[in-house]
Write a protein that holds these residues in place. Structure first.
Motif, PDB file in Angstrom:
ATOM      1  N   LEU A   1     -16.361 -35.596 -31.079  1.00  0.00           N
ATOM      2  CA  LEU A   1     -17.733 -35.583 -31.215  1.00  0.00           C
ATOM      3  C   LEU A   1     -18.266 -37.088 -31.313  1.00  0.00           C
ATOM      4  O   LEU A   1     -19.126 -37.742 -30.652  1.00  0.00           O
ATOM      5  CB  LEU A   1     -18.426 -34.942 -32.334  1.00  0.00           C
ATOM      6  N   ARG A   2     -17.357 -37.713 -32.427  1.00  0.00           N
ATOM      7  CA  ARG A   2     -17.692 -39.220 -32.597  1.00  0.00           C
ATOM      8  C   ARG A   2     -17.313 -39.970 -31.322  1.00  0.00           C
ATOM      9  O   ARG A   2     -18.082 -41.027 -31.088  1.00  0.00           O
ATOM     10  CB  ARG A   2     -16.857 -39.748 -33.668  1.00  0.00           C
ATOM     11  N   ARG A   3     -16.141 -39.665 -30.599  1.00  0.00           N
ATOM     12  CA  ARG A   3     -16.275 -40.512 -29.467  1.00  0.00           C
ATOM     13  C   ARG A   3     -17.373 -40.339 -28.372  1.00  0.00           C
ATOM     14  O   ARG A   3     -17.679 -41.269 -27.935  1.00  0.00           O
ATOM     15  CB  ARG A   3     -14.819 -39.837 -28.626  1.00  0.00           C
ATOM     16  N   LYS A   4     -17.553 -39.183 -28.291  1.00  0.00           N
ATOM     17  CA  LYS A   4     -18.832 -38.793 -27.444  1.00  0.00           C
ATOM     18  C   LYS A   4     -20.023 -39.599 -28.021  1.00  0.00           C
ATOM     19  O   LYS A   4     -20.886 -40.394 -27.008  1.00  0.00           O
ATOM     20  CB  LYS A   4     -19.252 -37.237 -27.333  1.00  0.00           C
ATOM     21  N   GLN A   5     -20.331 -39.674 -29.259  1.00  0.00           N
ATOM     22  CA  GLN A   5     -21.496 -40.063 -29.739  1.00  0.00           C
ATOM     23  C   GLN A   5     -21.270 -41.701 -29.627  1.00  0.00           C
ATOM     24  O   GLN A   5     -22.330 -42.675 -29.000  1.00  0.00           O
ATOM     25  CB  GLN A   5     -21.687 -39.997 -31.148  1.00  0.00           C
ATOM     26  N   PHE A   6     -20.028 -42.194 -29.730  1.00  0.00           N
ATOM     27  CA  PHE A   6     -19.807 -43.793 -29.464  1.00  0.00           C
ATOM     28  C   PHE A   6     -19.935 -44.114 -28.278  1.00  0.00           C
ATOM     29  O   PHE A   6     -20.790 -45.175 -27.613  1.00  0.00           O
ATOM     30  CB  PHE A   6     -18.241 -44.061 -30.084  1.00  0.00           C
ATOM     31  N   HIS A   7     -19.393 -42.977 -27.199  1.00  0.00           N
ATOM     32  CA  HIS A   7     -19.720 -43.364 -25.652  1.00  0.00           C
ATOM     33  C   HIS A   7     -21.152 -43.414 -25.347  1.00  0.00           C
ATOM     34  O   HIS A   7     -21.919 -44.418 -24.801  1.00  0.00           O
ATOM     35  CB  HIS A   7     -18.975 -42.480 -24.910  1.00  0.00           C
ATOM     36  N   VAL A   8     -22.088 -42.423 -26.036  1.00  0.00           N
ATOM     37  CA  VAL A   8     -23.620 -42.499 -25.891  1.00  0.00           C
ATOM     38  C   VAL A   8     -24.112 -43.987 -26.343  1.00  0.00           C
ATOM     39  O   VAL A   8     -25.034 -44.459 -25.800  1.00  0.00           O
ATOM     40  CB  VAL A   8     -24.202 -41.266 -26.416  1.00  0.00           C
ATOM     41  N   LEU A   9     -23.570 -44.305 -27.609  1.00  0.00           N
ATOM     42  CA  LEU A   9     -24.182 -45.470 -28.287  1.00  0.00           C
ATOM     43  C   LEU A   9     -23.797 -46.823 -27.227  1.00  0.00           C
ATOM     44  O   LEU A   9     -24.603 -47.610 -27.126  1.00  0.00           O
ATOM     45  CB  LEU A   9     -23.398 -45.548 -29.566  1.00  0.00           C
ATOM     46  N   LEU A  10     -22.441 -46.841 -26.775  1.00  0.00           N
ATOM     47  CA  LEU A  10     -22.118 -48.040 -25.926  1.00  0.00           C
ATOM     48  C   LEU A  10     -22.996 -47.902 -24.819  1.00  0.00           C
ATOM     49  O   LEU A  10     -23.557 -48.766 -24.214  1.00  0.00           O
ATOM     50  CB  LEU A  10     -20.754 -47.882 -25.521  1.00  0.00           C
ATOM     51  N   SER A  11     -23.324 -46.718 -24.174  1.00  0.00           N
ATOM     52  CA  SER A  11     -24.143 -46.701 -23.055  1.00  0.00           C
ATOM     53  C   SER A  11     -25.507 -47.017 -23.127  1.00  0.00           C
ATOM     54  O   SER A  11     -26.024 -47.755 -22.452  1.00  0.00           O
ATOM     55  CB  SER A  11     -24.119 -44.962 -22.232  1.00  0.00           C
ATOM     56  N   THR A  12     -26.020 -46.657 -24.262  1.00  0.00           N
ATOM     57  CA  THR A  12     -27.447 -46.851 -24.789  1.00  0.00           C
ATOM     58  C   THR A  12     -27.455 -48.414 -24.962  1.00  0.00           C
ATOM     59  O   THR A  12     -28.563 -49.241 -24.462  1.00  0.00           O
ATOM     60  CB  THR A  12     -27.949 -46.072 -26.132  1.00  0.00           C
ATOM     61  N   ILE A  13     -26.539 -48.915 -25.590  1.00  0.00           N
ATOM     62  CA  ILE A  13     -26.351 -50.506 -25.800  1.00  0.00           C
ATOM     63  C   ILE A  13     -26.423 -51.204 -24.539  1.00  0.00           C
ATOM     64  O   ILE A  13     -27.069 -52.153 -24.243  1.00  0.00           O
ATOM     65  CB  ILE A  13     -25.262 -50.908 -26.626  1.00  0.00           C
ATOM     66  N   HIS A  14     -25.452 -50.701 -23.597  1.00  0.00           N
ATOM     67  CA  HIS A  14     -25.577 -51.281 -22.280  1.00  0.00           C
ATOM     68  C   HIS A  14     -26.628 -51.249 -21.502  1.00  0.00           C
ATOM     69  O   HIS A  14     -27.226 -52.134 -20.887  1.00  0.00           O
ATOM     70  CB  HIS A  14     -24.313 -50.741 -21.244  1.00  0.00           C
ATOM     71  N   GLU A  15     -27.404 -50.330 -21.666  1.00  0.00           N
ATOM     72  CA  GLU A  15     -28.581 -49.960 -21.001  1.00  0.00           C
ATOM     73  C   GLU A  15     -29.761 -50.825 -21.604  1.00  0.00           C
ATOM     74  O   GLU A  15     -30.647 -51.574 -20.976  1.00  0.00           O
ATOM     75  CB  GLU A  15     -29.315 -48.478 -21.154  1.00  0.00           C
ATOM     76  N   LEU A  16     -29.875 -51.181 -22.957  1.00  0.00           N
ATOM     77  CA  LEU A  16     -30.589 -51.851 -23.677  1.00  0.00           C
ATOM     78  C   LEU A  16     -30.263 -53.275 -23.173  1.00  0.00           C
ATOM     79  O   LEU A  16     -31.418 -53.902 -22.897  1.00  0.00           O
ATOM     80  CB  LEU A  16     -30.581 -51.682 -25.289  1.00  0.00           C
ATOM     81  N   GLN A  17     -29.297 -53.693 -23.082  1.00  0.00           N
ATOM     82  CA  GLN A  17     -28.781 -55.006 -22.713  1.00  0.00           C
ATOM     83  C   GLN A  17     -29.501 -55.301 -21.322  1.00  0.00           C
ATOM     84  O   GLN A  17     -29.968 -56.445 -20.966  1.00  0.00           O
ATOM     85  CB  GLN A  17     -27.330 -55.292 -22.631  1.00  0.00           C
ATOM     86  N   GLN A  18     -29.206 -54.291 -20.546  1.00  0.00           N
ATOM     87  CA  GLN A  18     -29.846 -54.504 -19.035  1.00  0.00           C
ATOM     88  C   GLN A  18     -31.321 -54.584 -19.035  1.00  0.00           C
ATOM     89  O   GLN A  18     -32.105 -55.260 -18.425  1.00  0.00           O
ATOM     90  CB  GLN A  18     -29.364 -53.428 -18.215  1.00  0.00           C
ATOM     91  N   THR A  19     -31.789 -53.630 -19.846  1.00  0.00           N
ATOM     92  CA  THR A  19     -33.409 -53.724 -20.077  1.00  0.00           C
ATOM     93  C   THR A  19     -33.831 -54.937 -20.595  1.00  0.00           C
ATOM     94  O   THR A  19     -34.659 -55.519 -20.088  1.00  0.00           O
ATOM     95  CB  THR A  19     -33.885 -52.563 -21.095  1.00  0.00           C
ATOM     96  N   LEU A  20     -33.144 -55.393 -21.634  1.00  0.00           N
ATOM     97  CA  LEU A  20     -33.575 -56.928 -22.128  1.00  0.00           C
ATOM     98  C   LEU A  20     -33.247 -58.094 -21.049  1.00  0.00           C
ATOM     99  O   LEU A  20     -33.963 -58.836 -21.033  1.00  0.00           O
ATOM    100  CB  LEU A  20     -32.778 -57.016 -23.374  1.00  0.00           C
ATOM    101  N   GLU A  21     -32.093 -57.849 -20.435  1.00  0.00           N
ATOM    102  CA  GLU A  21     -31.965 -59.034 -19.434  1.00  0.00           C
ATOM    103  C   GLU A  21     -32.952 -58.682 -18.272  1.00  0.00           C
ATOM    104  O   GLU A  21     -33.426 -59.977 -17.828  1.00  0.00           O
ATOM    105  CB  GLU A  21     -30.432 -58.764 -18.853  1.00  0.00           C
ATOM    106  N   ASN A  22     -33.301 -57.635 -17.949  1.00  0.00           N
ATOM    107  CA  ASN A  22     -34.253 -57.566 -17.014  1.00  0.00           C
ATOM    108  C   ASN A  22     -35.778 -57.982 -17.385  1.00  0.00           C
ATOM    109  O   ASN A  22     -36.533 -58.436 -16.806  1.00  0.00           O
ATOM    110  CB  ASN A  22     -34.533 -55.925 -16.383  1.00  0.00           C
ATOM    111  N   ASP A  23     -36.094 -57.702 -18.978  1.00  0.00           N
ATOM    112  CA  ASP A  23     -37.234 -58.010 -19.320  1.00  0.00           C
ATOM    113  C   ASP A  23     -37.316 -59.630 -19.405  1.00  0.00           C
ATOM    114  O   ASP A  23     -38.235 -60.351 -18.961  1.00  0.00           O
ATOM    115  CB  ASP A  23     -37.442 -57.664 -20.946  1.00  0.00           C
TER     116      ASP A  23
END
Length: 152
Positions: free
Chosen positions: A110-132
């Motif tokens: 469960l923690r691995r999945k949550q960590f993966h989701v967190l990393l994916s979210t961070i990556h998406e946020l970084q892309q969103t910030l870069e796009n912004d």
């Protein structure tokens, strides 16, 4: 002559008595000899029997020593009832630890999945910030371009 004859008869009687006595002595000696031979044979049989008894006694003594040694070894180990109790307790503990392991593995997954989701979210946020940032830069460059065009 009568006296000689009488002496001869006396000698002859004496010799016969000595001869009879010698025969009886020979019979007596033969009887004693047979008795001694029988005694020797009986002694040999007794000796053979005693040797067998000694061998049997040695075997019994050896068996007792082995038995005592095994008994000492056995005394160092717990009895069957106690061993079965320990096995049962260890089985329960193993089952409990297996259950805990499964829970920990599930939690880890469960923690691995949550960590993966967190990393994916961070990556998406970084892309969103870069796009912004790119949009901001693009807007700023448009604004500066517009300002430069409006100033002449």
């Amino acid at each position: 002559m009568l006296s000689t004859l009488s002496q001869c008869e006396f000698s002859m009687g004496k010799t016969l008595l000595v001869y009879d006595m010698n025969l009886k002595e020979m019979e007596n000696y033969e009887k004693i000899y047979k008795d001694i031979e029988n005694s020797i044979a009986a002694a040999h049989e007794k000796i053979a029997e005693c040797k067998k008894q000694i061998l049997q006694a040695k075997r019994i003594r050896k068996n007792r020593q082995e038995y005592d040694a095994l008994a000492k070894v056995i005394q160092h180990h717990p009895d069957r009832h106690e061993t079965l109790k320990q096995l049962e307790a260890l089985g329960k503990e193993l089952q409990h630890l297996s259950h805990i392991k499964e829970n920990v593995e599930d939690k880890l997954e469960l923690r691995r999945k949550q960590f993966h989701v967190l990393l994916s979210t961070i990556h998406e946020l970084q892309q969103t910030l870069e796009n912004d940032e790119k949009l901001s830069e693009a807007e700023e460059s448009q604004e500066t371009q517009m300002e430069t065009e409006t100033k002449p």
